[in-house]
Motif scaffolding. Structure first.
Motif, PDB file in Angstrom:
ATOM      1  N   LEU A  98      54.697  23.284 -12.458  1.00  0.00           N
ATOM      2  CA  LEU A  98      54.205  23.278 -11.074  1.00  0.00           C
ATOM      3  C   LEU A  98      53.504  21.966 -10.760  1.00  0.00           C
ATOM      4  CD1 LEU A  98      53.550  24.784  -8.378  1.00  0.00           C
ATOM      5  CD2 LEU A  98      51.435  25.545  -9.481  1.00  0.00           C
ATOM      6  N   ILE A  99      52.682  21.495 -11.678  1.00  0.00           N
ATOM      7  CA  ILE A  99      51.945  20.245 -11.478  1.00  0.00           C
ATOM      8  C   ILE A  99      52.922  19.076 -11.317  1.00  0.00           C
ATOM      9  CG2 ILE A  99      50.375  18.594 -12.602  1.00  0.00           C
ATOM     10  CD1 ILE A  99      49.041  21.149 -13.898  1.00  0.00           C
ATOM     11  N   ARG A 100      53.949  19.049 -12.144  1.00  0.00           N
ATOM     12  CA  ARG A 100      54.948  17.961 -12.049  1.00  0.00           C
ATOM     13  C   ARG A 100      55.744  18.048 -10.754  1.00  0.00           C
ATOM     14  NH1 ARG A 100      56.550  18.755 -18.287  1.00  0.00           N
ATOM     15  NH2 ARG A 100      55.001  17.353 -19.222  1.00  0.00           N
ATOM     16  N   HIS A 101      56.067  19.280 -10.337  1.00  0.00           N
ATOM     17  CA  HIS A 101      56.758  19.462  -9.049  1.00  0.00           C
ATOM     18  C   HIS A 101      55.883  18.962  -7.901  1.00  0.00           C
ATOM     19  CE1 HIS A 101      58.888  21.332  -5.711  1.00  0.00           C
ATOM     20  NE2 HIS A 101      57.741  21.891  -5.354  1.00  0.00           N
ATOM     21  N   ASN A 102      54.604  19.329  -7.939  1.00  0.00           N
ATOM     22  CA  ASN A 102      53.680  18.886  -6.892  1.00  0.00           C
ATOM     23  C   ASN A 102      53.604  17.372  -6.831  1.00  0.00           C
ATOM     24  OD1 ASN A 102      52.980  21.497  -6.183  1.00  0.00           O
ATOM     25  ND2 ASN A 102      51.196  21.571  -7.517  1.00  0.00           N
ATOM     26  N   GLN A 103      53.593  16.745  -7.996  1.00  0.00           N
ATOM     27  CA  GLN A 103      53.491  15.285  -8.034  1.00  0.00           C
ATOM     28  C   GLN A 103      54.663  14.635  -7.288  1.00  0.00           C
ATOM     29  OE1 GLN A 103      54.390  12.866 -11.619  1.00  0.00           O
ATOM     30  NE2 GLN A 103      52.206  12.325 -11.607  1.00  0.00           N
ATOM     31  N   LYS A 104      55.861  15.190  -7.455  1.00  0.00           N
ATOM     32  CA  LYS A 104      57.033  14.649  -6.745  1.00  0.00           C
ATOM     33  C   LYS A 104      56.880  14.794  -5.237  1.00  0.00           C
ATOM     34  CE  LYS A 104      60.323  15.546 -10.472  1.00  0.00           C
ATOM     35  NZ  LYS A 104      61.434  16.428 -10.936  1.00  0.00           N
ATOM     36  N   VAL A 105      56.401  15.964  -4.804  1.00  0.00           N
ATOM     37  CA  VAL A 105      56.185  16.215  -3.366  1.00  0.00           C
ATOM     38  C   VAL A 105      55.129  15.255  -2.819  1.00  0.00           C
ATOM     39  CG1 VAL A 105      55.330  17.916  -1.686  1.00  0.00           C
ATOM     40  CG2 VAL A 105      56.858  18.650  -3.528  1.00  0.00           C
ATOM     41  N   GLN A 106      54.046  15.093  -3.556  1.00  0.00           N
ATOM     42  CA  GLN A 106      52.941  14.218  -3.131  1.00  0.00           C
ATOM     43  C   GLN A 106      53.402  12.760  -3.010  1.00  0.00           C
ATOM     44  OE1 GLN A 106      50.540  15.368  -6.414  1.00  0.00           O
ATOM     45  NE2 GLN A 106      50.001  17.351  -5.503  1.00  0.00           N
ATOM     46  N   ARG A 107      54.195  12.321  -3.965  1.00  0.00           N
ATOM     47  CA  ARG A 107      54.673  10.926  -3.920  1.00  0.00           C
ATOM     48  C   ARG A 107      55.652  10.707  -2.770  1.00  0.00           C
ATOM     49  NH1 ARG A 107      54.967   8.859 -10.262  1.00  0.00           N
ATOM     50  NH2 ARG A 107      52.788   9.369 -10.678  1.00  0.00           N
ATOM     51  N   ALA A 108      56.461  11.724  -2.490  1.00  0.00           N
ATOM     52  CA  ALA A 108      57.383  11.613  -1.349  1.00  0.00           C
ATOM     53  C   ALA A 108      56.605  11.478  -0.045  1.00  0.00           C
ATOM     54  CB  ALA A 108      58.302  12.828  -1.298  1.00  0.00           C
ATOM     55  N   LEU A 109      55.497  12.210   0.077  1.00  0.00           N
ATOM     56  CA  LEU A 109      54.656  12.109   1.276  1.00  0.00           C
ATOM     57  C   LEU A 109      53.999  10.737   1.371  1.00  0.00           C
ATOM     58  CD1 LEU A 109      52.938  15.641   1.233  1.00  0.00           C
ATOM     59  CD2 LEU A 109      54.697  14.842   2.831  1.00  0.00           C
ATOM     60  N   LEU A 110      53.484  10.249   0.257  1.00  0.00           N
ATOM     61  CA  LEU A 110      52.859   8.915   0.250  1.00  0.00           C
ATOM     62  C   LEU A 110      53.858   7.830   0.634  1.00  0.00           C
ATOM     63  CD1 LEU A 110      50.612   9.122  -2.946  1.00  0.00           C
ATOM     64  CD2 LEU A 110      49.835   8.368  -0.694  1.00  0.00           C
ATOM     65  N   LYS A 111      55.051   7.924   0.073  1.00  0.00           N
ATOM     66  CA  LYS A 111      56.084   6.919   0.355  1.00  0.00           C
ATOM     67  C   LYS A 111      56.485   6.930   1.828  1.00  0.00           C
ATOM     68  CE  LYS A 111      60.307   5.140  -1.777  1.00  0.00           C
ATOM     69  NZ  LYS A 111      61.342   5.394  -2.819  1.00  0.00           N
ATOM     70  N   SER A 112      56.663   8.140   2.379  1.00  0.00           N
ATOM     71  CA  SER A 112      57.062   8.271   3.788  1.00  0.00           C
ATOM     72  C   SER A 112      55.953   7.812   4.730  1.00  0.00           C
ATOM     73  CB  SER A 112      57.419   9.723   4.095  1.00  0.00           C
ATOM     74  OG  SER A 112      58.442  10.165   3.254  1.00  0.00           O
ATOM     75  N   ALA A 113      54.714   8.111   4.377  1.00  0.00           N
ATOM     76  CA  ALA A 113      53.584   7.761   5.242  1.00  0.00           C
ATOM     77  C   ALA A 113      53.425   6.257   5.384  1.00  0.00           C
ATOM     78  CB  ALA A 113      52.294   8.371   4.698  1.00  0.00           C
ATOM     79  N   TYR A 114      53.861   5.510   4.381  1.00  0.00           N
ATOM     80  CA  TYR A 114      53.743   4.050   4.454  1.00  0.00           C
ATOM     81  C   TYR A 114      54.479   3.506   5.677  1.00  0.00           C
ATOM     82  CZ  TYR A 114      53.726  -0.861   3.128  1.00  0.00           C
ATOM     83  OH  TYR A 114      53.538  -2.229   3.125  1.00  0.00           O
ATOM     84  N   GLU A 115      55.640   4.098   5.981  1.00  0.00           N
ATOM     85  CA  GLU A 115      56.420   3.663   7.143  1.00  0.00           C
ATOM     86  C   GLU A 115      55.688   3.952   8.458  1.00  0.00           C
ATOM     87  OE1 GLU A 115      60.490   5.127   7.183  1.00  0.00           O
ATOM     88  OE2 GLU A 115      60.318   5.592   5.048  1.00  0.00           O
ATOM     89  N   LEU A 116      54.838   4.957   8.454  1.00  0.00           N
ATOM     90  CA  LEU A 116      54.177   5.406   9.675  1.00  0.00           C
ATOM     91  C   LEU A 116      52.864   4.692   9.961  1.00  0.00           C
ATOM     92  CD1 LEU A 116      54.776   9.193   8.962  1.00  0.00           C
ATOM     93  CD2 LEU A 116      55.933   7.851  10.732  1.00  0.00           C
ATOM     94  N   LEU A 117      52.326   4.030   8.946  1.00  0.00           N
ATOM     95  CA  LEU A 117      51.016   3.386   9.065  1.00  0.00           C
ATOM     96  C   LEU A 117      51.151   1.994   9.675  1.00  0.00           C
ATOM     97  CD1 LEU A 117      48.044   4.050   8.259  1.00  0.00           C
ATOM     98  CD2 LEU A 117      48.497   2.900   6.081  1.00  0.00           C
ATOM     99  N   LYS A 118      50.250   1.674  10.578  1.00  0.00           N
ATOM    100  CA  LYS A 118      50.217   0.319  11.152  1.00  0.00           C
ATOM    101  C   LYS A 118      49.900  -0.706  10.069  1.00  0.00           C
ATOM    102  CE  LYS A 118      48.519   0.868  15.912  1.00  0.00           C
ATOM    103  NZ  LYS A 118      47.317   0.722  16.758  1.00  0.00           N
ATOM    104  N   PRO A 119      50.374  -1.921  10.174  1.00  0.00           N
ATOM    105  CA  PRO A 119      49.866  -2.979   9.299  1.00  0.00           C
ATOM    106  C   PRO A 119      48.351  -3.093   9.482  1.00  0.00           C
ATOM    107  CG  PRO A 119      51.833  -3.707  10.457  1.00  0.00           C
ATOM    108  CD  PRO A 119      51.440  -2.389  11.064  1.00  0.00           C
ATOM    109  N   GLY A 120      47.622  -3.036   8.395  1.00  0.00           N
ATOM    110  CA  GLY A 120      46.157  -3.039   8.474  1.00  0.00           C
ATOM    111  C   GLY A 120      45.558  -1.660   8.613  1.00  0.00           C
ATOM    112  N   GLY A 121      46.432  -0.637   8.793  1.00  0.00           N
ATOM    113  CA  GLY A 121      45.951   0.741   8.933  1.00  0.00           C
ATOM    114  C   GLY A 121      45.456   1.312   7.607  1.00  0.00           C
ATOM    115  N   VAL A 122      44.721   2.416   7.697  1.00  0.00           N
ATOM    116  CA  VAL A 122      44.086   3.021   6.521  1.00  0.00           C
ATOM    117  C   VAL A 122      44.667   4.408   6.251  1.00  0.00           C
ATOM    118  CG1 VAL A 122      41.894   3.915   5.595  1.00  0.00           C
ATOM    119  CG2 VAL A 122      41.927   1.753   6.869  1.00  0.00           C
ATOM    120  N   LEU A 123      44.958   4.686   4.978  1.00  0.00           N
ATOM    121  CA  LEU A 123      45.433   6.008   4.575  1.00  0.00           C
ATOM    122  C   LEU A 123      44.501   6.589   3.526  1.00  0.00           C
ATOM    123  CD1 LEU A 123      48.914   7.406   3.908  1.00  0.00           C
ATOM    124  CD2 LEU A 123      47.295   7.457   2.004  1.00  0.00           C
TER     125      LEU A 123
END
Length: 445
Positions: A356-381
């Motif tokens: 479960l922990i390893r599965h969650n890690q994959k989901v979490q990384r997919a969210l982090l990767k996708s969010a990068y596209e949505l953040l303004k240059p100079g924006g904070v996550l």
């Protein structure tokens, strides 16, 4: 509203435990079986059912030692009645005669005289049983403390490796304590000072959080619905660690903010409270039912300027195209193993796995990767998880750097939390900070 006699409350607790055995869920069953009961009965049943789940391993160990029998061969209602009796005798102030007699009567009503007679005879062997002395005879240190504090051994070993053997018992003790009831003040409607005064004026025992002005702690046990300001939306039930995810994001009025995994609304409404309704928030979640709860919470708390989007940002390309490089700040409170909130959800001891922990890690990384596209240059996550697992925390913080993020500094960190700071990451713990176990990492694009 129904008020129960003694055996009936134990009967309901046994039914809850029988249901828990099947799916390792607890809250849903407690709510289902106690929905029409008085607050007093509901609180008592929740206490004995949750406590039994919390100390399940220790109770089973004790029963096996005391009875010289394996519980697996017993009917579920017999097995759970014995666990219930052991919990009441070991951990509550319920008189022994009431703990035994009322539970035996519940078994009689459920299964008949013969099983009730067995439970009655077996329970006598628990009277005066010294579980601590028996646990001390376990030769392995990790097996011993895992049994005493009632956790899976694999969990305890890894937490000792992560956080040190010298601290592990304090962590386990703190995860077994019932979490305090904390209110996060809704600044849209009231100030912390006014809510504190209102509660005090109505005879509620309340204290201010030692260093977080937005958090008030209720002493003792009070039905939430009866608290002054509940109907008016003056507060939201929220642990300090959960509030910190919104606070550490440091949202500003007029900013466009994305809240990922927003339902049921604790962090969305906290962002709105911090910015006094002057930020524009896009609240995203994948669960339709929980999204409805988020909308209801926003309405109750007077939260405005929120757009609700039912989606998964890691799979929704059209959402990413629409909002590409748009957000000033993004909060990802990611789905996780929730091992940091075991004191609130004791069933979490028994429904986790490395898989479960390893599965969650994959989901979490997919969210982090996708969010990068949505953040303004100079924006904070800000990335947060209510997890003690380093795969879901520190390892993800390192992986985020490969997605293009740069480490950033927490701009508003309370002095009292700085001991948990490592670079751009922060950990809080129940035994160190008297709050849920959370991990936070902050980045800039």
């Amino acid at each position: 509203m129904t008020t129960l006699i003694g055996w009936k409350s134990r009967e309901i607790a046994i039914k809850i435990l029988n249901a828990f055995e099947k799916d390792k869920k607890l809250r849903e069953h407690v709510e289902k079986f106690t929905v029409n009961l008085s607050p007093l009965d509901r609180a008592f049943i929740r206490e004995i059912a949750s406590g039994t789940v919390r100390y399940l391993r220790l109770l089973d160990f004790s029963l096996q030692r005391a009875l010289k029998k394996n519980l697996k061969g017993q009917k579920p209602s017999v097995r759970n009645a014995l666990r219930l009796i052991a919990y009441q005798l070991f951990f509550t102030g319920v008189p022994a005669y009431a703990a035994v007699n009322e539970t035996v009567e519940a078994v009689k009503r459920l299964l008949g005289k013969k099983p009730a007679g067995f439970v009655n005879a077996a329970s006598k062997k628990l009277l005066g049983f010294n579980y601590r002395r028996e646990v001390e005879r376990i030769p392995s240190y990790f097996e011993r403390i895992s049994t005493l504090y009632s956790f899976e051994t694999w969990m305890v070993r890894r937490w000792a490796r992560f956080y040190g053997k010298d601290e592990i018992e304090e962590l386990l003790k703190s995860l077994n304590k019932v979490a305090p009831l904390c209110l996060r003040v809704n600044r849209i409607k009231v100030t912390p000072e006014k809510l504190f005064s209102l509660l005090e004026s109505k005879g509620i025992e309340v204290e201010r959080h030692p260093f977080i002005p937005d958090i008030l702690r209720i002493k003792g046990r009070v039905p939430i619905e009866s608290l002054p300001g509940y109907k008016e939306g003056y507060f939201y039930i929220q642990d300090p660690a959960s509030f910190l995810a919104a606070y550490l994001l440091d949202p500003k009025p007029s900013e466009l903010i994305l809240d990922v995994g927003a339902a049921p609304g604790g962090k969305t409404t906290a962002i709105a409270s911090i910015t006094e309704n002057r930020a524009k928030i896009v609240a995203v979640d994948v669960n339709k039912k929980r999204m409805e709860l988020l909308k209801a919470n926003c309405k109750k708390l007077g939260v405005k300027n929120v757009s609700f989007v039912l989606t998964d940002i890691s799979k929704d390309r059209s959402f990413r195209e629409k909002f590409r490089s748009s957000f000033d700040r993004i909060l990802i409170d990611a789905p996780c193993s929730a091992t940091g909130v075991i004191r609130r959800h004791p069933e979490g001891k028994w429904n986790k796995s490395i898989e479960l922990i390893r599965h969650n890690q994959k989901v979490q990384r997919a969210l982090l990767k996708s969010a990068y596209e949505l953040l303004k240059p100079g924006g904070v996550l800000l990335f947060s998880v209510c997890s003690l697992e380093q795969e879901e925390g520190e390892e993800n913080a390192k992986a985020a750097l490969n997605f293009g993020y740069s480490p950033y500094e927490f701009s508003n960190l309370f002095e009292e939390l700085k001991a948990g700071l490592k670079g751009n990451t922060l950990r809080v713990f129940p035994h160190r900070n008297n709050m849920d176990g959370f991990f936070y990492a902050i980045f800039r694009r």
